[in-house]
Scaffold this motif. Structure first.
Motif, PDB file in Angstrom:
ATOM      1  N   PHE A 106      10.283  35.320 -11.889  1.00 18.48           N
ATOM      2  CA  PHE A 106      11.172  34.182 -11.687  1.00 18.48           C
ATOM      3  C   PHE A 106      10.375  32.946 -11.282  1.00 18.48           C
ATOM      4  N   GLY A 107      10.838  31.791 -11.723  1.00 17.93           N
ATOM      5  CA  GLY A 107      10.261  30.534 -11.281  1.00 17.93           C
ATOM      6  C   GLY A 107      10.693  30.209  -9.861  1.00 17.93           C
ATOM      7  N   ALA A 108       9.714  29.922  -9.006  1.00 20.09           N
ATOM      8  CA  ALA A 108       9.976  29.579  -7.606  1.00 20.09           C
ATOM      9  C   ALA A 108       9.193  28.315  -7.267  1.00 20.09           C
ATOM     10  N   VAL A 109       9.436  27.766  -6.092  1.00 20.42           N
ATOM     11  CA  VAL A 109       8.740  26.541  -5.700  1.00 20.42           C
ATOM     12  C   VAL A 109       8.456  26.545  -4.207  1.00 20.42           C
ATOM     13  N   ALA A 110       7.356  25.894  -3.841  1.00 17.01           N
ATOM     14  CA  ALA A 110       7.009  25.641  -2.444  1.00 17.01           C
ATOM     15  C   ALA A 110       6.714  24.151  -2.317  1.00 17.01           C
ATOM     16  N   THR A 111       7.032  23.573  -1.175  1.00 17.67           N
ATOM     17  CA  THR A 111       6.840  22.137  -0.981  1.00 17.67           C
ATOM     18  C   THR A 111       5.906  21.877   0.191  1.00 17.67           C
ATOM     19  N   SER A 112       5.305  20.669   0.170  1.00 17.12           N
ATOM     20  CA  SER A 112       4.345  20.307   1.210  1.00 17.12           C
ATOM     21  C   SER A 112       4.318  18.800   1.359  1.00 17.12           C
ATOM     22  N   LYS A 113       3.983  18.347   2.548  1.00 17.56           N
ATOM     23  CA  LYS A 113       3.776  16.923   2.799  1.00 17.56           C
ATOM     24  C   LYS A 113       2.295  16.557   2.798  1.00 17.56           C
ATOM     25  N   ASP A 114       1.436  17.567   3.006  1.00 18.66           N
ATOM     26  CA  ASP A 114       0.010  17.274   3.152  1.00 18.66           C
ATOM     27  C   ASP A 114      -0.886  17.994   2.142  1.00 18.66           C
ATOM     28  N   ARG A 115      -0.289  18.752   1.223  1.00 21.87           N
ATOM     29  CA  ARG A 115      -1.033  19.488   0.197  1.00 21.87           C
ATOM     30  C   ARG A 115      -1.844  20.658   0.777  1.00 21.87           C
ATOM     31  N   LYS A 116      -1.605  20.969   2.021  1.00 28.78           N
ATOM     32  CA  LYS A 116      -2.351  22.049   2.665  1.00 28.78           C
ATOM     33  C   LYS A 116      -1.434  23.170   3.138  1.00 28.78           C
ATOM     34  N   GLY A 122      11.951  29.268  -2.285  1.00 27.08           N
ATOM     35  CA  GLY A 122      12.619  30.380  -2.941  1.00 27.08           C
ATOM     36  C   GLY A 122      12.690  30.238  -4.453  1.00 27.08           C
ATOM     37  N   ILE A 123      13.412  31.170  -5.061  1.00 29.31           N
ATOM     38  CA  ILE A 123      13.606  31.190  -6.510  1.00 29.31           C
ATOM     39  C   ILE A 123      14.567  30.071  -6.905  1.00 29.31           C
ATOM     40  N   LEU A 124      14.210  29.321  -7.938  1.00 28.56           N
ATOM     41  CA  LEU A 124      15.073  28.238  -8.405  1.00 28.56           C
ATOM     42  C   LEU A 124      15.874  28.607  -9.645  1.00 28.56           C
ATOM     43  N   VAL A 125      15.345  29.461 -10.471  1.00 23.89           N
ATOM     44  CA  VAL A 125      15.944  29.742 -11.775  1.00 23.89           C
ATOM     45  C   VAL A 125      17.049  30.783 -11.653  1.00 23.89           C
ATOM     46  N   LYS A 160      10.432  31.840 -16.298  1.00 26.92           N
ATOM     47  CA  LYS A 160       9.219  31.400 -15.612  1.00 26.92           C
ATOM     48  C   LYS A 160       8.719  30.099 -16.230  1.00 26.92           C
ATOM     49  N   ASN A 161       7.427  29.773 -16.010  1.00 23.41           N
ATOM     50  CA  ASN A 161       6.846  28.521 -16.507  1.00 23.41           C
ATOM     51  C   ASN A 161       7.638  27.316 -16.001  1.00 23.41           C
ATOM     52  N   LEU A 162       7.948  27.329 -14.737  1.00 22.20           N
ATOM     53  CA  LEU A 162       8.718  26.253 -14.109  1.00 22.20           C
ATOM     54  C   LEU A 162       7.797  25.072 -13.811  1.00 22.20           C
ATOM     55  N   ILE A 163       8.130  23.886 -14.336  1.00 19.41           N
ATOM     56  CA  ILE A 163       7.340  22.680 -14.058  1.00 19.41           C
ATOM     57  C   ILE A 163       8.279  21.501 -13.801  1.00 19.41           C
ATOM     58  N   PHE A 164       7.926  20.705 -12.809  1.00 22.62           N
ATOM     59  CA  PHE A 164       8.708  19.519 -12.459  1.00 22.62           C
ATOM     60  C   PHE A 164       8.156  18.286 -13.156  1.00 22.62           C
ATOM     61  N   PHE A 165       9.049  17.364 -13.492  1.00 21.70           N
ATOM     62  CA  PHE A 165       8.620  16.030 -13.873  1.00 21.70           C
ATOM     63  C   PHE A 165       8.104  15.336 -12.610  1.00 21.70           C
ATOM     64  N   PRO A 166       7.088  14.483 -12.720  1.00 23.35           N
ATOM     65  CA  PRO A 166       6.435  13.936 -11.520  1.00 23.35           C
ATOM     66  C   PRO A 166       7.158  12.781 -10.840  1.00 23.35           C
ATOM     67  N   ARG A 167       8.376  12.494 -11.267  1.00 23.65           N
ATOM     68  CA  ARG A 167       9.200  11.515 -10.559  1.00 23.65           C
ATOM     69  C   ARG A 167      10.658  11.826 -10.836  1.00 23.65           C
ATOM     70  N   ARG A 168      11.526  11.282 -10.000  1.00 27.49           N
ATOM     71  CA  ARG A 168      12.954  11.409 -10.253  1.00 27.49           C
ATOM     72  C   ARG A 168      13.339  10.540 -11.453  1.00 27.49           C
ATOM     73  N   TYR A 198      26.217  27.021 -10.520  1.00 22.39           N
ATOM     74  CA  TYR A 198      25.521  26.049 -11.373  1.00 22.39           C
ATOM     75  C   TYR A 198      24.920  26.763 -12.567  1.00 22.39           C
ATOM     76  N   TRP A 199      24.209  27.861 -12.296  1.00 22.65           N
ATOM     77  CA  TRP A 199      23.503  28.552 -13.365  1.00 22.65           C
ATOM     78  C   TRP A 199      24.455  29.278 -14.318  1.00 22.65           C
TER      79      TRP A 199
END
Length: 335
Positions: A106-116, A122-125, A160-168, A198-199
């Protein structure tokens, strides 16, 4: 045809436990003149974590950590966190990855403010069994029959192969994902909007969300997302992978398409041939043979550097001229 220069291997596995079996399929992001690479590292038993290195220029590794920066924590990823991609949207880094439990992907995501320090969201798809997915699909003459044939049974559909566009875009988060055989797009105000309801509605109308389906011989089996979309004056440049059958199995190739800047679900152009294919020994022979798997890219003036997994065992880089690639895509318009 677009002239592509292969620069060779930029990162290889080491005698370190977490990456002793291979390094592959990296995410890259350029900031302050340096390239930060987050790569899939494979330990024995095909168990994956995400490693980190820093490049001082497109070909030179200046720093490399001896430990993973992201490891499995939850049941849905207990066999591995795989194939990362990264973008920065406003002040937040989004690292998408494949969460693999040994059976489901499954495609999942993690977020960060400092890249560290990354916080897993969690799973988005969608998490849906194959038979339910097929029941929701609306058959029409316009949908590829492989959506039915490749997604069946009581196992979950791999997404899978989840990718975000780099801006809204229009204030929304846009991302691409992959249910075989094609590439689909979704958009939401916040990640919390990605609910089961939604899905369910989305999958019942999947035909409306398909961005690209296999079209040419080199991508006839299926396609999947590669590098995060790159915004250009002509539209969103998408470097993706195409898969087709050869005598020894599947061959993975690097491909390119152009999507409309204001409506990314609209395909503007697509190369009718692969951008590059497995040719070198280190692309033809490895943990999985015949693989070039693009997953990260940076642009330096008119040079597009594409980082890719080579035979699922090492990381290599190729480059081409952005202006030449865009001109070629515009010569092969699909609208």
């Amino acid at each position: 045809m677009v002239a592509v220069q292969k620069h060779g291997i930029v990162l290889e596995k080491r005698e370190v436990d977490f990456e002793i079996e291979g390094v592959l399929n990296p995410a890259v992001i350029m900031e302050d003149g340096e390239i930060h690479m987050f790569y899939r590292a494979v330990a024995k038993g095909n168990r994956s974590t995400i490693g980190y290195c820093r490049l001082s220029d497109p070909l030179t590794v200046a720093e490399r950590l001896d430990y993973p920066i992201m490891s499995p924590e939850y049941f849905y990823e207990n066999h591995g966190v795989e194939d990362p991609r990264i973008v920065k949207i406003e002040d937040t880094y989004y690292m998408s990855y494949c969460a693999y439990d040994g059976i489901n992907a499954f495609g999942a995501v993690a977020t960060s403010k400092d890249r560290k320090r990354f916080e897993k969201q969690g799973i988005l798809v969608p998490q849906v069994e194959g038979d339910q997915f097929r029941e929701w699909l609306h058959f029409s003459g316009n949908i590829n029959l492989k959506y039915f044939r490749l997604n069946m049974g009581n196992n979950y559909v791999w997404d899978k192969n989840l990718i975000f566009f780099p801006r809204r875009i229009y204030g929304q988060l846009f991302f691409l994902h992959r249910i075989k055989p094609g590439i689909q797009m979704a958009s939401v105000d916040t990640l919390k909007d990605l609910t089961p309801a939604y899905w369910e509605d989305y999958l019942q109308n999947l035909e409306d969300y398909i961005v690209l389906d296999p079209k040419y011989e080199h991508e006839l089996s299926y396609i999947g997302n590669g590098c995060p979309p790159i915004e250009t004056e002509h539209g969103w440049l998408l470097i993706y992978h195409g898969v087709h059958d050869v005598v020894s199995g599947y061959m993975y190739t690097a491909c390119a398409a152009l999507l409309d800047k204001d409506n990314p679900a609209k395909e503007i152009g697509r190369l009718p041939y692969p951008l590059f294919i497995p040719e070198a020994e280190w692309e033809l022979k490895g943990y999985v043979n015949n693989v070039v798997f693009p997953s990260g890219a940076v642009v330096l003036e008119d040079d597009l550097y594409i980082y890719y997994g080579a035979a699922d065992e090492r990381i290599a880089v190729a480059s081409c001229k952005m202006s030449e690639l865009l001109q070629e895509l515009l010569l092969h318009k699909t609208i």
